[in-house]
Design a protein around this motif. Structure first.
Motif, PDB file in Angstrom:
ATOM      1  N   LEU A  85      -1.587  -2.194  -8.538  1.00 39.77           N
ATOM      2  CA  LEU A  85      -2.698  -1.247  -8.567  1.00 39.77           C
ATOM      3  C   LEU A  85      -3.379  -1.039  -7.223  1.00 39.77           C
ATOM      4  O   LEU A  85      -4.337  -0.278  -7.128  1.00 39.77           O
ATOM      5  CB  LEU A  85      -3.728  -1.689  -9.619  1.00 39.77           C
ATOM      6  CG  LEU A  85      -3.233  -1.659 -11.065  1.00 39.77           C
ATOM      7  CD1 LEU A  85      -4.343  -2.104 -12.013  1.00 39.77           C
ATOM      8  CD2 LEU A  85      -2.722  -0.273 -11.448  1.00 39.77           C
ATOM      9  N   VAL A  86      -2.922  -1.711  -6.184  1.00 39.66           N
ATOM     10  CA  VAL A  86      -3.432  -1.489  -4.833  1.00 39.66           C
ATOM     11  C   VAL A  86      -2.227  -1.374  -3.912  1.00 39.66           C
ATOM     12  O   VAL A  86      -1.282  -2.150  -4.013  1.00 39.66           O
ATOM     13  CB  VAL A  86      -4.344  -2.639  -4.355  1.00 39.66           C
ATOM     14  CG1 VAL A  86      -4.911  -2.324  -2.972  1.00 39.66           C
ATOM     15  CG2 VAL A  86      -5.481  -2.876  -5.342  1.00 39.66           C
ATOM     16  N   GLY A  87      -2.253  -0.417  -3.014  1.00 43.43           N
ATOM     17  CA  GLY A  87      -1.130  -0.229  -2.102  1.00 43.43           C
ATOM     18  C   GLY A  87      -0.570   1.168  -2.204  1.00 43.43           C
ATOM     19  O   GLY A  87      -1.234   2.070  -2.699  1.00 43.43           O
ATOM     20  N   PRO A  88       0.664   1.401  -1.729  1.00 41.94           N
ATOM     21  CA  PRO A  88       1.702   0.415  -1.397  1.00 41.94           C
ATOM     22  C   PRO A  88       1.648  -0.163   0.010  1.00 41.94           C
ATOM     23  O   PRO A  88       2.481  -0.995   0.357  1.00 41.94           O
ATOM     24  CB  PRO A  88       2.992   1.237  -1.566  1.00 41.94           C
ATOM     25  CG  PRO A  88       2.606   2.624  -1.193  1.00 41.94           C
ATOM     26  CD  PRO A  88       1.186   2.787  -1.687  1.00 41.94           C
ATOM     27  N   HIS A  89       0.695   0.270   0.848  1.00 41.00           N
ATOM     28  CA  HIS A  89       0.681  -0.203   2.226  1.00 41.00           C
ATOM     29  C   HIS A  89       0.025  -1.580   2.322  1.00 41.00           C
ATOM     30  O   HIS A  89      -1.028  -1.825   1.700  1.00 41.00           O
ATOM     31  CB  HIS A  89      -0.060   0.795   3.104  1.00 41.00           C
ATOM     32  CG  HIS A  89       0.541   2.166   3.081  1.00 41.00           C
ATOM     33  ND1 HIS A  89       1.805   2.412   3.563  1.00 41.00           N
ATOM     34  CD2 HIS A  89       0.074   3.347   2.600  1.00 41.00           C
ATOM     35  CE1 HIS A  89       2.089   3.698   3.404  1.00 41.00           C
ATOM     36  NE2 HIS A  89       1.061   4.284   2.808  1.00 41.00           N
ATOM     37  N   PRO A  90       0.597  -2.509   3.089  1.00 43.85           N
ATOM     38  CA  PRO A  90       0.029  -3.860   3.216  1.00 43.85           C
ATOM     39  C   PRO A  90      -1.422  -3.864   3.666  1.00 43.85           C
ATOM     40  O   PRO A  90      -2.195  -4.727   3.254  1.00 43.85           O
ATOM     41  CB  PRO A  90       0.941  -4.530   4.248  1.00 43.85           C
ATOM     42  CG  PRO A  90       2.247  -3.814   4.114  1.00 43.85           C
ATOM     43  CD  PRO A  90       1.891  -2.386   3.804  1.00 43.85           C
ATOM     44  N   PHE A  91      -1.799  -2.912   4.509  1.00 45.04           N
ATOM     45  CA  PHE A  91      -3.184  -2.865   4.975  1.00 45.04           C
ATOM     46  C   PHE A  91      -4.143  -2.744   3.797  1.00 45.04           C
ATOM     47  O   PHE A  91      -5.241  -3.300   3.824  1.00 45.04           O
ATOM     48  CB  PHE A  91      -3.375  -1.682   5.927  1.00 45.04           C
ATOM     49  CG  PHE A  91      -4.793  -1.518   6.404  1.00 45.04           C
ATOM     50  CD1 PHE A  91      -5.275  -2.263   7.471  1.00 45.04           C
ATOM     51  CD2 PHE A  91      -5.667  -0.624   5.777  1.00 45.04           C
ATOM     52  CE1 PHE A  91      -6.596  -2.123   7.905  1.00 45.04           C
ATOM     53  CE2 PHE A  91      -6.972  -0.478   6.196  1.00 45.04           C
ATOM     54  CZ  PHE A  91      -7.431  -1.227   7.262  1.00 45.04           C
ATOM     55  N   ASP A  92      -3.714  -2.012   2.757  1.00 43.21           N
ATOM     56  CA  ASP A  92      -4.582  -1.808   1.595  1.00 43.21           C
ATOM     57  C   ASP A  92      -4.684  -3.068   0.753  1.00 43.21           C
ATOM     58  O   ASP A  92      -5.785  -3.507   0.401  1.00 43.21           O
ATOM     59  CB  ASP A  92      -4.052  -0.650   0.740  1.00 43.21           C
ATOM     60  CG  ASP A  92      -4.092   0.674   1.477  1.00 43.21           C
ATOM     61  OD1 ASP A  92      -5.059   0.886   2.242  1.00 43.21           O
ATOM     62  OD2 ASP A  92      -3.161   1.480   1.314  1.00 43.21           O
ATOM     63  N   TYR A  93      -3.545  -3.672   0.404  1.00 47.48           N
ATOM     64  CA  TYR A  93      -3.629  -4.816  -0.504  1.00 47.48           C
ATOM     65  C   TYR A  93      -4.012  -6.112   0.193  1.00 47.48           C
ATOM     66  O   TYR A  93      -4.423  -7.074  -0.463  1.00 47.48           O
ATOM     67  CB  TYR A  93      -2.377  -4.976  -1.372  1.00 47.48           C
ATOM     68  CG  TYR A  93      -1.029  -5.069  -0.694  1.00 47.48           C
ATOM     69  CD1 TYR A  93      -0.669  -6.184   0.046  1.00 47.48           C
ATOM     70  CD2 TYR A  93      -0.074  -4.056  -0.860  1.00 47.48           C
ATOM     71  CE1 TYR A  93       0.592  -6.294   0.620  1.00 47.48           C
ATOM     72  CE2 TYR A  93       1.188  -4.155  -0.296  1.00 47.48           C
ATOM     73  CZ  TYR A  93       1.524  -5.271   0.447  1.00 47.48           C
ATOM     74  OH  TYR A  93       2.766  -5.383   1.005  1.00 47.48           O
ATOM     75  N   ALA A  94      -3.938  -6.154   1.521  1.00 40.53           N
ATOM     76  CA  ALA A  94      -4.404  -7.357   2.229  1.00 40.53           C
ATOM     77  C   ALA A  94      -5.896  -7.575   2.007  1.00 40.53           C
ATOM     78  O   ALA A  94      -6.382  -8.713   2.053  1.00 40.53           O
ATOM     79  CB  ALA A  94      -4.108  -7.238   3.720  1.00 40.53           C
ATOM     80  N   ALA A  95      -6.632  -6.496   1.703  1.00 40.47           N
ATOM     81  CA  ALA A  95      -8.072  -6.602   1.494  1.00 40.47           C
ATOM     82  C   ALA A  95      -8.421  -7.315   0.195  1.00 40.47           C
ATOM     83  O   ALA A  95      -9.580  -7.666  -0.020  1.00 40.47           O
ATOM     84  CB  ALA A  95      -8.699  -5.212   1.509  1.00 40.47           C
TER      85      ALA A  95
END
Length: 290
Positions: free
Chosen positions: A151-161
């Motif tokens: 439900l978050v992403g697909p970019h690592p920058f987004d889900y790293a948060a």
């Protein structure tokens, strides 16, 4: 794991991992994760996820394991499973070396810190472990496998948060979450269907170059006559010198755990069938909008 981070890269997210207390965070109490007003939530991480718009509220604890605890949460995208990892130093399961062999960490200081399991090294291992689950979940979902929707992403920058949490769509409903296949009551016909899907799922992962590392009915869900694969941080690739052993162990674990459902297969016969199916076509990929 496919998410590799140098010390400098990790440093950009270090502040999200640091806590005001020095005691490693273990299992969180549900009372600390909920409140009538978001600003009254005791847990710093849940407030961060709420303030960031990742979740709106935590509803209930679903299941607690040796690495993480799963909760049911509401999000703007619907009901979710919120998987919160314990700090690495607070886990009962810490022997992750077999899964990490063959990985390359370019930053020598980072590699040394993780090898020595210093405080910073443990924080980096924690970051890497959770990022690996996100990366694998997205790869499998995009490839069309039967896994929960991230439900978050697909970019690592987004889900790293979101670290140390992973958010995926809840399988089942808030009132009736999907059971693990180990707990499901199946008719003989359902058991054979579930077995076929489970073998196919393992073959689909192998086709992508993965061994799950912990594949059994305990990490498979059963919902509406469909098997859904879960738990991905320990996935390994052929770069790992233990890959064949882990693949064979998965086949053995799957066959043993299915005996309660009346399926009598050996680990060897299961492995041969998985390898045979892995040579065939895979599922249709899913279109994921950026």
């Amino acid at each position: 794991m496919s998410a590799r981070w140098s010390e400098d890269q990790w440093g950009e997210s270090e502040q999200r991992l640091r806590r005001k207390h020095t005691k490693p965070a273990g299992r969180r109490r549900i009372t600390d994760l909920t409140a009538e007003q978001p600003e009254d939530i005791a847990d710093d991480m849940i407030r961060r996820l709420t303030d960031g718009g990742f979740i709106t509220e935590v509803l209930a604890e679903l299941k607690s394991g040796k690495e993480a605890t799963a909760y049911i949460a509401n999000t703007y995208k619907g009901t979710a499973l919120l998987k919160i990892y314990r700090d690495f130093a607070a886990r009962s399961f810490k022997n992750d070396a077999i899964y990490r062999e063959g990985q390359v960490v370019l930053d020598e200081r980072a590699a040394r810190a993780m090898h020595n399991r210093s405080r910073k090294g443990l924080e980096m291992l924690q970051f890497d472990w959770v990022m690996a689950e996100w990366a694998h979940l997205w790869h499998l979902w995009q490839a069309g496998l039967s896994v929960p929707e991230p439900l978050v992403g697909p970019h690592p920058f987004d889900y790293a948060a979101t670290i140390p949490a992973v958010l995926m769509r809840l399988i089942g409903t808030e009132d009736e979450p999907a059971p693990r296949l180990s707990e499901a009551k199946l008719t003989p016909e359902q058991a054979q269907n579930a077995w076929n899907q489970s073998v196919q799922g393992m073959a689909d992962m192998l086709r992508l170059g993965y061994a799950h590392g912990d594949y059994s009915t305990y990490n498979l869900l059963w919902w509406e006559n469909t098997v859904i694969i879960i738990d991905f941080p320990q996935l390994t690739t052929r770069q790992n010198p233990n890959f064949r052993d882990l693949l064979r162990r998965d086949a053995e674990s799957l066959s043993i755990s299915f005996r309660k459902h009346g399926i009598q297969e050996t680990g060897e016969s299961t492995l041969r069938e998985v390898q045979r199916r892995a040579l065939g076509p895979g599922p249709a990929p899913r279109l994921v909008l950026p």
